[in-house]
Motif scaffolding. Structure first.
Motif, PDB file in Angstrom:
ATOM      1  N   CYS A   1       0.869  -1.166   0.000  1.00  0.00           N
ATOM      2  CA  CYS A   1       0.000   0.000   0.000  1.00  0.00           C
ATOM      3  C   CYS A   1       0.909   1.221   0.000  1.00  0.00           C
ATOM      4  CB  CYS A   1      -0.963   0.005   1.191  1.00  0.00           C
ATOM      5  SG  CYS A   1      -0.170   0.143   2.809  1.00  0.00           S
ATOM      6  N   SER A   2       0.336   2.357  -0.334  1.00  0.00           N
ATOM      7  CA  SER A   2       1.157   3.558  -0.539  1.00  0.00           C
ATOM      8  C   SER A   2       1.996   3.895   0.685  1.00  0.00           C
ATOM      9  CB  SER A   2       0.247   4.739  -0.891  1.00  0.00           C
ATOM     10  OG  SER A   2      -0.456   4.484  -2.077  1.00  0.00           O
ATOM     11  N   GLY A   3       3.302   4.020   0.486  1.00  0.00           N
ATOM     12  CA  GLY A   3       4.206   4.430   1.554  1.00  0.00           C
ATOM     13  C   GLY A   3       4.676   3.319   2.462  1.00  0.00           C
ATOM     14  N   ALA A   4       4.077   2.129   2.358  1.00  0.00           N
ATOM     15  CA  ALA A   4       4.377   1.070   3.335  1.00  0.00           C
ATOM     16  C   ALA A   4       5.820   0.594   3.248  1.00  0.00           C
ATOM     17  CB  ALA A   4       3.421  -0.108   3.138  1.00  0.00           C
ATOM     18  N   ILE A   5       6.309   0.320   2.045  1.00  0.00           N
ATOM     19  CA  ILE A   5       7.680  -0.183   1.910  1.00  0.00           C
ATOM     20  C   ILE A   5       8.680   0.930   2.201  1.00  0.00           C
ATOM     21  CG2 ILE A   5       9.354  -1.264   0.373  1.00  0.00           C
ATOM     22  CD1 ILE A   5       7.059  -2.597  -1.090  1.00  0.00           C
ATOM     23  N   ALA A   6       8.392   2.143   1.717  1.00  0.00           N
ATOM     24  CA  ALA A   6       9.294   3.271   1.973  1.00  0.00           C
ATOM     25  C   ALA A   6       9.463   3.535   3.457  1.00  0.00           C
ATOM     26  CB  ALA A   6       8.769   4.524   1.271  1.00  0.00           C
ATOM     27  N   SER A   7       8.420   3.281   4.241  1.00  0.00           N
ATOM     28  CA  SER A   7       8.500   3.544   5.683  1.00  0.00           C
ATOM     29  C   SER A   7       9.514   2.640   6.370  1.00  0.00           C
ATOM     30  CB  SER A   7       7.126   3.369   6.332  1.00  0.00           C
ATOM     31  OG  SER A   7       6.734   2.009   6.364  1.00  0.00           O
ATOM     32  N   LEU A   8       9.950   1.575   5.681  1.00  0.00           N
ATOM     33  CA  LEU A   8      10.916   0.633   6.250  1.00  0.00           C
ATOM     34  C   LEU A   8      12.309   0.806   5.660  1.00  0.00           C
ATOM     35  CD1 LEU A   8       8.646  -2.556   6.134  1.00  0.00           C
ATOM     36  CD2 LEU A   8       9.008  -0.997   8.058  1.00  0.00           C
ATOM     37  N   ALA A   9      12.497   1.786   4.778  1.00  0.00           N
ATOM     38  CA  ALA A   9      13.793   2.017   4.146  1.00  0.00           C
ATOM     39  C   ALA A   9      14.830   2.433   5.193  1.00  0.00           C
ATOM     40  CB  ALA A   9      13.667   3.089   3.068  1.00  0.00           C
TER      41      ALA A   9
END
Length: 227
Positions: free
Chosen positions: A58-66
């Motif tokens: 979902c939007s932003g989910a993977i980026a939040s774990l970068a």
């Protein structure tokens, strides 16, 4: 003011943010990749719009774990100014730096249009250049910009003056017509409209420039106060 513009795989507004920030006299900006692990030396962190990691899950989910997000968390905790625009707003909610969530637009269509807004709180680091209640227009371009939070959270946002921008004509179903909010401390802003796309008359208007000049003023005041 030295701004870090984060760049995730799939970001498509990072160059726009660089350009908009550099238009402000006294401001500089650098791209910082999602793989970086420090934000030392920066006064402001900017998280751009786009489709980070293709918006998979979902939007932003993977980026939040970068990797860079651990540094963003520390930056926020130390009182540093952070702005997340469009996908950047989604990342901030996914990372727990702002309450609520962004869900699919009520009409289930991507919306791309000028959006009339009201500045409902001009006492923030991001809006001090605007008059109280100012009517401005900024572009929007999103498919998941429908801000949602439970009733208690919405009441708290209103009570603590954390709603900063409100849509005049709700384009996506957002609760309370919310277009942008801050955290309780006021140093983290998430907004769906794109101020970086409204900084030059040739682009159709300059109503977004105030966000960047506001940050310049806030960083100067913080430096003067020794923060």
């Amino acid at each position: 003011m030295k701004a870090a513009v984060l760049s995730f795989p799939g970001s498509n507004c990072d160059q726009d943010l660089l350009w908009a920030t550099r238009l402000v006299a006294g401001a500089t900006a650098e791209l910082v990749p999602a793989s970086a692990r420090t934000l030392t030396g920066f006064d402001v962190v900017m998280i751009p719009g786009g489709f980070s990691y293709g918006d998979y899950l979902c939007s932003g989910a993977i980026a939040s774990l970068a990797p860079i997000m651990a540094a963003v968390q520390r930056f926020a905790a130390a009182g540093g100014y952070i702005i997340g625009i469009c996908n950047g707003f989604q990342i901030l909610t996914a990372a727990g730096l702002l309450p609520g969530a962004l869900q699919s637009n009520a009409q289930l269509d991507f919306v791309c249009a000028p959006a009339p807004l009201t500045v409902v709180n001009n006492s923030t680091a991001f809006t001090n250049a605007y008059a109280d209640g100012a009517q401005i227009t900024l572009p929007i371009a999103h498919g998941e910009g429908n801000y949602y939070a439970d009733a208690d959270t919405l009441a708290s946002l209103e009570r603590h003056h954390q709603v900063v921008f409100r849509y005049q004509h709700n384009p996506n179903g957002s609760a309370h017509d919310i277009a942008g909010i801050t955290n309780r401390a006021g140093n983290v802003l998430g907004m769906m409209p794109h101020p970086e796309r409204a900084v030059e008359a040739i682009l159709g208007g300059t109503d977004g420039l105030g966000v960047f000049t506001s940050l310049l003023t806030a960083t100067k005041e913080a430096a003067y106060a020794g923060r």
